[in-house]
Design a protein around this motif. Structure first.
Motif, PDB file in Angstrom:
ATOM      1  N   SER A 191      23.047   5.364   6.869  1.00 21.23           N
ATOM      2  CA  SER A 191      22.921   5.927   8.217  1.00 21.23           C
ATOM      3  C   SER A 191      23.925   7.038   8.440  1.00 21.23           C
ATOM      4  N   THR A 192      23.611   7.897   9.400  1.00 18.42           N
ATOM      5  CA  THR A 192      24.518   8.956   9.819  1.00 18.42           C
ATOM      6  C   THR A 192      24.549   8.994  11.340  1.00 18.42           C
ATOM      7  N   ALA A 193      25.674   9.424  11.882  1.00 15.54           N
ATOM      8  CA  ALA A 193      25.785   9.575  13.335  1.00 15.54           C
ATOM      9  C   ALA A 193      25.255  10.931  13.786  1.00 15.54           C
ATOM     10  N   ALA A 194      24.973  11.830  12.849  1.00 17.00           N
ATOM     11  CA  ALA A 194      24.512  13.184  13.180  1.00 17.00           C
ATOM     12  C   ALA A 194      22.994  13.198  13.310  1.00 17.00           C
ATOM     13  N   VAL A 195      22.487  12.691  14.419  1.00 19.13           N
ATOM     14  CA  VAL A 195      21.046  12.630  14.674  1.00 19.13           C
ATOM     15  C   VAL A 195      20.750  13.469  15.917  1.00 19.13           C
ATOM     16  N   VAL A 196      19.789  14.391  15.773  1.00 19.48           N
ATOM     17  CA  VAL A 196      19.505  15.365  16.822  1.00 19.48           C
ATOM     18  C   VAL A 196      18.021  15.363  17.172  1.00 19.48           C
ATOM     19  N   ALA A 197      17.740  15.378  18.471  1.00 19.51           N
ATOM     20  CA  ALA A 197      16.375  15.578  18.969  1.00 19.51           C
ATOM     21  C   ALA A 197      16.263  17.042  19.381  1.00 19.51           C
ATOM     22  N   CYS A 198      15.255  17.731  18.857  1.00 17.63           N
ATOM     23  CA  CYS A 198      15.052  19.144  19.186  1.00 17.63           C
ATOM     24  C   CYS A 198      13.703  19.315  19.868  1.00 17.63           C
ATOM     25  N   HIS A 199      13.731  19.968  21.037  1.00 14.24           N
ATOM     26  CA  HIS A 199      12.527  20.160  21.842  1.00 14.24           C
ATOM     27  C   HIS A 199      11.967  21.581  21.739  1.00 14.24           C
ATOM     28  N   CYS A 200      12.456  22.383  20.778  1.00 13.87           N
ATOM     29  CA  CYS A 200      11.972  23.765  20.673  1.00 13.87           C
ATOM     30  C   CYS A 200      10.481  23.769  20.308  1.00 13.87           C
ATOM     31  N   ILE A 201       9.828  24.850  20.647  1.00 16.93           N
ATOM     32  CA  ILE A 201       8.392  24.967  20.385  1.00 16.93           C
ATOM     33  C   ILE A 201       8.102  24.881  18.884  1.00 16.93           C
ATOM     34  N   ALA A 202       8.983  25.451  18.063  1.00 14.91           N
ATOM     35  CA  ALA A 202       8.768  25.406  16.610  1.00 14.91           C
ATOM     36  C   ALA A 202       8.803  23.967  16.092  1.00 14.91           C
ATOM     37  N   CYS A 203       9.719  23.147  16.566  1.00 11.99           N
ATOM     38  CA  CYS A 203       9.750  21.739  16.138  1.00 11.99           C
ATOM     39  C   CYS A 203       8.536  20.986  16.671  1.00 11.99           C
ATOM     40  N   GLN A 204       8.087  21.341  17.859  1.00 13.47           N
ATOM     41  CA  GLN A 204       6.868  20.711  18.376  1.00 13.47           C
ATOM     42  C   GLN A 204       5.681  21.033  17.471  1.00 13.47           C
ATOM     43  N   ARG A 205       5.587  22.266  17.021  1.00 14.33           N
ATOM     44  CA  ARG A 205       4.485  22.661  16.136  1.00 14.33           C
ATOM     45  C   ARG A 205       4.627  22.006  14.759  1.00 14.33           C
ATOM     46  N   ARG A 206       5.873  21.951  14.257  1.00 14.38           N
ATOM     47  CA  ARG A 206       6.136  21.369  12.931  1.00 14.38           C
ATOM     48  C   ARG A 206       5.768  19.894  12.891  1.00 14.38           C
ATOM     49  N   THR A 207       6.082  19.167  13.962  1.00 14.49           N
ATOM     50  CA  THR A 207       5.868  17.719  13.951  1.00 14.49           C
ATOM     51  C   THR A 207       4.541  17.291  14.562  1.00 14.49           C
ATOM     52  N   GLY A 208       3.961  18.142  15.411  1.00 17.56           N
ATOM     53  CA  GLY A 208       2.763  17.730  16.138  1.00 17.56           C
ATOM     54  C   GLY A 208       3.088  16.749  17.248  1.00 17.56           C
ATOM     55  N   SER A 209       4.342  16.679  17.637  1.00 16.48           N
ATOM     56  CA  SER A 209       4.783  15.786  18.705  1.00 16.48           C
ATOM     57  C   SER A 209       5.654  16.581  19.682  1.00 16.48           C
ATOM     58  N   PRO A 210       6.102  15.969  20.774  1.00 12.04           N
ATOM     59  CA  PRO A 210       6.863  16.716  21.773  1.00 12.04           C
ATOM     60  C   PRO A 210       8.262  17.142  21.339  1.00 12.04           C
ATOM     61  N   PHE A 211       8.752  16.623  20.215  1.00 15.49           N
ATOM     62  CA  PHE A 211      10.068  17.021  19.733  1.00 15.49           C
ATOM     63  C   PHE A 211      10.198  16.656  18.264  1.00 15.49           C
ATOM     64  N   GLY A 212      11.194  17.259  17.624  1.00 20.45           N
ATOM     65  CA  GLY A 212      11.543  16.894  16.257  1.00 20.45           C
ATOM     66  C   GLY A 212      12.791  16.036  16.298  1.00 20.45           C
ATOM     67  N   LEU A 213      12.918  15.137  15.358  1.00 26.38           N
ATOM     68  CA  LEU A 213      14.079  14.252  15.306  1.00 26.38           C
ATOM     69  C   LEU A 213      14.600  14.250  13.879  1.00 26.38           C
ATOM     70  N   ALA A 214      15.881  14.559  13.711  1.00 23.98           N
ATOM     71  CA  ALA A 214      16.442  14.701  12.370  1.00 23.98           C
ATOM     72  C   ALA A 214      17.801  14.036  12.245  1.00 23.98           C
ATOM     73  N   ALA A 215      18.031  13.482  11.055  1.00 29.32           N
ATOM     74  CA  ALA A 215      19.335  12.962  10.660  1.00 29.32           C
ATOM     75  C   ALA A 215      19.931  13.975   9.688  1.00 29.32           C
ATOM     76  N   TYR A 216      21.150  14.401   9.944  1.00 28.51           N
ATOM     77  CA  TYR A 216      21.766  15.446   9.132  1.00 28.51           C
ATOM     78  C   TYR A 216      22.827  14.886   8.198  1.00 28.51           C
ATOM     79  N   TYR A 217      22.791  15.379   6.933  1.00 30.59           N
ATOM     80  CA  TYR A 217      23.705  14.950   5.887  1.00 30.59           C
ATOM     81  C   TYR A 217      24.252  16.174   5.150  1.00 30.59           C
ATOM     82  N   PRO A 218      25.502  16.123   4.676  1.00 31.13           N
ATOM     83  CA  PRO A 218      25.978  17.175   3.772  1.00 31.13           C
ATOM     84  C   PRO A 218      25.076  17.205   2.531  1.00 31.13           C
ATOM     85  N   HIS A 219      24.784  18.405   2.040  1.00 30.45           N
ATOM     86  CA  HIS A 219      23.878  18.566   0.892  1.00 30.45           C
ATOM     87  C   HIS A 219      24.229  17.651  -0.271  1.00 30.45           C
TER      88      HIS A 219
END
Length: 132
Positions: A17-45
């Motif tokens: 698990s990571t604490a770096a979890v972000v909900a993004c409501h931008c139009i591009a994330c809506q189009r990418r996911t087909g849902s009202p927002f994108g949700l991502a967990a971020y990790y160092p490469h």
């Protein structure tokens, strides 16, 4: 912990698990996911390992950066992404994570295009646009 596309051809090993979890409501994330927002967990490469073939689609961001989407060429699922704004981390689509987990969004961004009925009660930070 592992993330996977629908068909299982593209997977990502995660350290947990990571604490770096972000909900993004931008139009591009809506189009990418087909849902009202994108949700991502971020990790160092260096903390993740990608297996399988991925195709890449780049889009320009509203802040003049590049957002790289990596998806399975077989089933089309977006599994991970990278952005020029935070070049040291990789975002993993929360819905692609295979195992149940307790990661919840701590930040909500691009709320200016948030659907009025969507609330992110776990978010400690809220931004009308991207975090600056």
């Amino acid at each position: 912990m592992k993330a996977s596309c629908q068909c299982g051809q593209l997977t990502v090993d995660l350290p947990g698990s990571t604490a770096a979890v972000v909900a993004c409501h931008c139009i591009a994330c809506q189009r990418r996911t087909g849902s009202p927002f994108g949700l991502a967990a971020y990790y160092p490469h260096e903390q993740i390992t990608v297996h399988g073939e991925a195709r890449r689609f780049d889009r320009k961001t509203d802040l003049d950066g590049i957002f790289e989407n990596y998806f399975c060429p077989t089933c089309g699922s977006t599994v991970y992404f990278k952005g020029s704004k935070n070049p040291d981390v990789t975002g993993i689509a929360i819905g692609a994570i295979v195992d149940p987990h307790d990661m919840v969004p701590v930040r909500s961004v691009w709320e200016q295009s948030r659907h009025s009925w969507v609330t992110i009660p776990t978010a400690l930070q809220h931004f009308d646009k991207g975090r600056v």
